[in-house]
Design a protein around this motif. Structure first.
Motif, mmCIF file in Angstrom:
data_model
loop_
_atom_site.group_PDB
_atom_site.id
_atom_site.type_symbol
_atom_site.label_atom_id
_atom_site.label_comp_id
_atom_site.label_asym_id
_atom_site.label_seq_id
_atom_site.Cartn_x
_atom_site.Cartn_y
_atom_site.Cartn_z
ATOM 1 N N ARG A 197 -4.253 11.074 4.202
ATOM 2 C CA ARG A 197 -4.257 11.398 5.632
ATOM 3 C C ARG A 197 -2.895 11.141 6.258
ATOM 4 O O ARG A 197 -2.419 11.927 7.083
ATOM 5 C CB ARG A 197 -5.315 10.591 6.367
ATOM 6 N N THR A 198 -2.251 10.083 5.897
ATOM 7 C CA THR A 198 -0.936 9.767 6.443
ATOM 8 C C THR A 198 0.082 10.817 6.013
ATOM 9 O O THR A 198 0.886 11.291 6.824
ATOM 10 C CB THR A 198 -0.478 8.371 5.971
ATOM 11 N N ALA A 199 0.045 11.204 4.749
ATOM 12 C CA ALA A 199 0.973 12.220 4.248
ATOM 13 C C ALA A 199 0.737 13.560 4.953
ATOM 14 O O ALA A 199 1.689 14.260 5.317
ATOM 15 C CB ALA A 199 0.814 12.374 2.736
ATOM 16 N N LEU A 200 -0.503 13.908 5.170
ATOM 17 C CA LEU A 200 -0.831 15.157 5.856
ATOM 18 C C LEU A 200 -0.350 15.114 7.306
ATOM 19 O O LEU A 200 0.206 16.093 7.817
ATOM 20 C CB LEU A 200 -2.345 15.417 5.802
ATOM 21 N N ALA A 201 -0.533 13.989 7.984
ATOM 22 C CA ALA A 201 -0.084 13.856 9.370
ATOM 23 C C ALA A 201 1.436 13.988 9.463
ATOM 24 O O ALA A 201 1.970 14.645 10.369
ATOM 25 C CB ALA A 201 -0.543 12.523 9.947
ATOM 26 N N ARG A 254 0.840 -1.209 0.000
ATOM 27 C CA ARG A 254 0.000 0.000 0.000
ATOM 28 C C ARG A 254 0.861 1.240 0.000
ATOM 29 O O ARG A 254 1.872 1.327 0.665
ATOM 30 C CB ARG A 254 -0.836 0.039 1.274
ATOM 31 N N ARG A 255 0.427 2.209 -0.762
ATOM 32 C CA ARG A 255 1.084 3.516 -0.715
ATOM 33 C C ARG A 255 0.423 4.327 0.382
ATOM 34 O O ARG A 255 -0.756 4.124 0.666
ATOM 35 C CB ARG A 255 0.939 4.229 -2.052
#
Length: 176
Positions: free
Chosen positions: A13-17, A8-9
């Motif tokens: 939300r993960t990139a923003l966090a 999974r890439r």
């Protein structure tokens, strides 16, 4: 055949966090690195009349003392304490908390009857964390009284020439 799970890439939300965490750490580092700069703020603040008497000005040598014989010329006592200073550059207006100070005073006239000049009234921030502000003003010393055997002005009238700190164009302080 076995099904393999595709890697999974990271999602949005993960990139923003991650972006927020890195930004907070970077801003915190900048804030802490400037703590050294903020620590000198108190030293750079205007000094009271008592401090002006205690330390000579760094840029100009003092040839004459600031006070003249008390029988000749009245001065200003710092919050009613000490020897009167003739033509002070700074006067504490609110002695209860030193939250209002007249500074950068340039005297147009200074005599035994009264004094008049211009300066800047510095008002410290409110206890809730408000920032300090400065207001240009005309200053008038009056009411010469003998205090402890020395002549001293006991009143100052502040007339603001622009914006005002307390919505009053004129304020009167007792500086005995």
């Amino acid at each position: 055949m076995a099904d393999r799970v595709a890697p999974r890439r990271p999602g949005m939300r993960t990139a923003l966090a991650i972006f927020v965490a890195v930004t907070v750490v970077a801003l915190g580092c900048v804030w802490f690195s400037q703590a050294q700069d903020r620590s000198g703020t108190v030293g750079d603040a205007p000094k009271t009349a008592a401090a002006q008497r205690a330390l000579p000005a760094r840029d100009t040598p003092r040839a004459m003392p600031e006070t003249v014989a008390p029988t000749e010329m009245p001065g200003v006592r710092e919050c009613g304490v000490g020897t009167p200073v003739v033509e002070p550059k700074i006067i504490t207006l609110n002695c209860s908390n030193a939250g209002v100070v007249a500074s950068d005073i340039k005297w147009d006239s200074f005599s035994a009857d009264g004094a008049a000049g211009t300066g800047v009234v510095l008002v410290s921030g409110a206890s809730g964390g408000g920032s300090p502000a400065s207001f240009p003003a005309r200053l008038r010393l009056y009411d010469v009284t003998k205090v402890g055997g020395m002549l001293a002005f006991t009143g100052i009238e502040v007339s603001y020439t622009g914006a005002t700190p307390h919505a009053k164009a004129k304020e009167v302080y007792t500086i005995a």
